[in-house]
Design an enzyme around this catalytic site. Structure first.
Site: not given
Ligand code: FAD
Ligand code: NAP
Length: 313
Positions: A136, A139-140
């Site tokens: 992701c 997300c990261d």
């Protein structure tokens, strides 16, 4: 023992399919309960710009899903934070067990559990998940400012993730096992023109290399698919974007499936092989897998459930 809740229609899943089913089932006065699962809002909460949702030239994925949830709630759909861990399709009403201990009984069920990211299955990938290996970028990606990153895959997700990661990374290498991308042409153009992105064709990831103290990725070993030659690429982040598998675990032994694990529906409907159980979205669809097609099927599932329930009376 938790409480027991009865509903005419239980919707399992909170992606575009589930929320749209929630809007339509509520407007049909079926007072649906929607169980959201581990990822409220579904896959679109893991992306940034969505440019193909009709009515918005561009909207952020998480914002779109918050809007859909609010819409379903406003129509009267009850949202529940829980995960369905078991579905008994042999009893009437159907019985679904929540991870919370709550038991849901339902006259009809709409399955909208979507799909989840696939992994390569390498030991080293597993060892560094959360320590440099991710599925992701939204997300990261932020953790890799000024670092080199690799992205694995050649579909829309891989290309979008590679483009998004250029916001942080000094360089992004897209590793793909062929020399042709599956992604839409418009995305391919953006990728191939981007000065920070270097595609690496005919290569597969064979090992994530890293250290343990502190734990983190230092590079990847990739293999040329034709010559077998191994190359090591230094990087701090590895984003695996090789597709998604349907989340059909709840029903894989009781419903007819197709193309591996997708739930089969009768053509032109959302009826599964068990009357009263309907399925919509990526869970059923190995071909289109889009937010708008999932939402369309969510609508169909609520209408199919409404008609089926009326016939039972
Ligand atoms: P999902 O969105 O997969 O949602 C599934 C839901 O089911 C989740 O809420 C989950 O919590 C819930 N669930 C699962 N198991 C259980 C359980 N046991 N109990 C309760 N709930 C459960 N499509 C586009 O049209 N445009 C785009 O720009 C686009 N970008 C994308 C970017 C990325 C990174 C990804 C991964 C996908 C993208 N897609 C895009 C595809 C799109 O996200 C999917 O087609 C769509 O989200 C599928 O909707 P769905 O409702 O079927 O399921
Ligand atoms: P996908 O389209 O299935 O693509 C997966 C990619 O990973 C393919 O290029 C595939 O290679 C590669 N791959 C698969 N297994 C591999 C393995 N074991 N090793 C190495 N490479 C592997 O999946 P996706 O990109 O996640 O897209 C899923 C769905 O969501 C699609 O329908 C897509 O259109 C949709 N989506 C849409 C958007 C958008 O509209 N903007 C954005 C994201 C996703 P091959 O090509 O060689 O098979």
């Amino acid at each position: 023992m938790g409480e027991t809740r009865h509903t005419k229609v239980l919707i399992i899943g909170s992606g575009p399919a589930g929320y749209t089913a929630g809007v339509y089932a509520s407007r049909a006065m079926l007072e649906p309960i929607l169980v959201q699962g581990l990822e409220p809002g579904g896959q679109l909460t893991t992306t940034t710009e969505v440019e193909n949702w009709p009515g918005h030239t561009e909207i952020q994925g998480p914002e779109l899903m918050v809007n859909m949830e609010a819409h379903a709630r406003a129509m009267g759909c009850e949202m529940i934070t829980d995960i369905i861990v078991d579905l008994d399709t042999t009893q009437r009403p159907f019985v679904a067990k929540g991870d919370s201990g709550t038991v849901y009984t339902a006259d009809a069920v709409i399955l909208a559990t979507g799909a989840r990211a696939k992994w390569l299955g390498l030991e080293s990938e597993e060892a560094f998940k959360g320590f440099g290996v991710s599925a992701c970028a939204t997300c990261d990606g932020f953790f890799y400012r000024g670092q080199e990153i690799v992205v694995i895959g050649g579909g829309n997700t891989a290309v979008e993730e590679a483009l998004f990661l250029t916001n942080f990374a000094s360089k992004v290498t897209l590793i793909h096992r062929r020399d042709e991308l599956r992604a839409e042409k418009i995305l391919q153009d953006r990728l191939l023109k981007h000065e920070k992105i270097e595609p690496m064709w005919f290569h597969e990831l064979v090992e994530v290399v890293g250290e343990n103290d502190p734990k983190g990725v230092t590079g990847v070993r990739v293999m040329h698919t034709k010559t077998g030659e191994i190359t090591e690429i230094p990087c701090k982040g590895v984003f695996v974007a090789i597709g998604h598998a349907p989340a059909s675990e709840l029903v894989k032994d009781v419903l007819e499936l197709h193309n591996g694990a997708y739930v089969s529906v009768k053509p032109g409907t959302t009826e599964t092989s068990i009357p009263g159980i309907f399925a919509a979205g990526d869970l059923t669809d190995h071909k289109y897998r889009q937010a708008v097609t999932s939402a369309g099927m969510g609508c169909m599932a609520a209408l199919d459930a409404e008609r089926w329930l009326a016939e039972q009376e």
